[in-house]
Enzyme design. Sequence first.
Site, PDB file in Angstrom:
ATOM      1  N   GLY A  94     -11.503 -39.774  22.216  1.00  0.00           N
ATOM      2  CA  GLY A  94     -12.923 -39.569  22.458  1.00  0.00           C
ATOM      3  C   GLY A  94     -13.695 -40.864  22.560  1.00  0.00           C
ATOM      4  CB  THR A 122      -0.362 -44.289   9.056  1.00  0.00           C
ATOM      5  OG1 THR A 122      -0.204 -43.849   7.712  1.00  0.00           O
ATOM      6  CG2 THR A 122      -1.549 -45.220   9.172  1.00  0.00           C
ATOM      7  CG  ASP A 125       2.134 -40.875   7.856  1.00  0.00           C
ATOM      8  OD1 ASP A 125       2.623 -40.033   7.068  1.00  0.00           O
ATOM      9  OD2 ASP A 125       1.267 -41.681   7.514  1.00  0.00           O
ATOM     10  CG  HIS A 126       3.067 -35.564  11.128  1.00  0.00           C
ATOM     11  ND1 HIS A 126       1.775 -35.261  11.498  1.00  0.00           N
ATOM     12  CD2 HIS A 126       3.611 -36.255  12.157  1.00  0.00           C
ATOM     13  CE1 HIS A 126       1.545 -35.746  12.709  1.00  0.00           C
ATOM     14  NE2 HIS A 126       2.637 -36.362  13.126  1.00  0.00           N
ATOM     15  CB  THR A 154      -8.875 -39.175  13.196  1.00  0.00           C
ATOM     16  OG1 THR A 154      -8.180 -38.371  14.150  1.00  0.00           O
ATOM     17  CG2 THR A 154      -9.902 -40.037  13.904  1.00  0.00           C
ATOM     18  N   GLY A 155      -5.751 -38.824  12.134  1.00  0.00           N
ATOM     19  CA  GLY A 155      -4.905 -37.822  11.504  1.00  0.00           C
ATOM     20  C   GLY A 155      -5.200 -36.439  12.054  1.00  0.00           C
ATOM     21  CD  GLU A 156      -2.172 -35.529  13.329  1.00  0.00           C
ATOM     22  OE1 GLU A 156      -2.166 -36.482  14.146  1.00  0.00           O
ATOM     23  OE2 GLU A 156      -1.583 -35.571  12.232  1.00  0.00           O
TER      24      GLU A 156
END
Length: 381
Positions: free
Chosen positions: A197, A96, A42-43, A127-129
């Site tokens: 993390g 996602t 998902d990008h 979290t996404g990028e």
Amino acid sequence: MAAFKVGVAELPVNVSHAPTASVNASYLTAAVCGADSFWVGDHLNSLFPRSLGTPQYYGAARLAPKIDACLEPWTLLGHMAARHRVRRLRLGVAVTDAGRRNPAVTAQAAATLHLLTRGRAILGIGTGEREGNEPYGVEWSKPVARFEEAIATIRALWDSGGQLVNRDSEYFPLRNALFDLPPYRGKWPEIWIASHGPRMLHLTGRYADAWFPVIMLRPKDYPAGLEVIRSAASDAGREPMSILPAIGLFVFTGRSRDEVDEALNTPFAKTFAFLVPGKEWARHGAQHPLGADFTGFQDLLPQVLDKETVLSYIKYVPVSLLKENLLTGTPDDVIDQAAVWRDHGLRYAVLVNASSMQPSLRRGLAAGLPFAKIVRGMRKL
């Protein structure tokens, strides 16, 4: 010991004259080789620099000339579910974005796919990028806090039983919110969380059905993360062993080790190292070109890196770094490397065939056969 399972993932890029050609080919590989699931990324744009996504450096550009032309995953999975009626695999998004999408929309998309596929949907989420948020006006300063509120919102809506939901949140407050889609036979899609993390690992223990990290891990580090997750699950009153230990792994294969080593030493393949955090570069005696403290794929903006900059950066890429963060070599080599992950607690590997990241289109396509052998072989681990 639980059976080892394998999924296949594809980074869905529009192919000239046949938008879903690469995705359909990847799905068929998964189905024929006995994989348990099929996933799409998902990008909004590629994780790799478009400046090198040309036929000179990336042979597959002859078929998919715009590496940033990414297909929308939920729409695509609905299409795949309707198209492929033989060997119906579980379908997931890997993964996602909790910030770019409102969680109510994500909850609706996953629940819809789950109903349409009779219970085969998986919600992979993280979290996404930066590349999928900041350029589009989405605030990026507190991605973990936003993720925590997003995942709690999804669970609240799914658990609401069609009643109005009111929930305070800094990011996603609910005011008389209504979610009335039903679960399929009493079950919602599994939630697989991509986490690395400490705070994200604790959230995985609290909310996830599976731990689903991508990159940034070595096999020997995997048990420690799993222990944090299981402890957090216990603290939340959940069964710690119910959380499936999974991972997303990139595979670079070919007909021989020499062929694979040659491909890994090409410019486009080396850009994979940009996704790896600076601290991992340091262990290989090198410094990440974007700084020793650079966090890797989460903060990379590949679309702004011009050709000259990228070519200057790849001079510093140790091939040993690529081999540590990819499964590389012949099918037997890759299966042996996967067995090490299994011995450190992994029970579900989702594989991405990255072998096309080289100048030779012919070799990239030919790698499909050894990749298929890897999928079949890993099912026996």
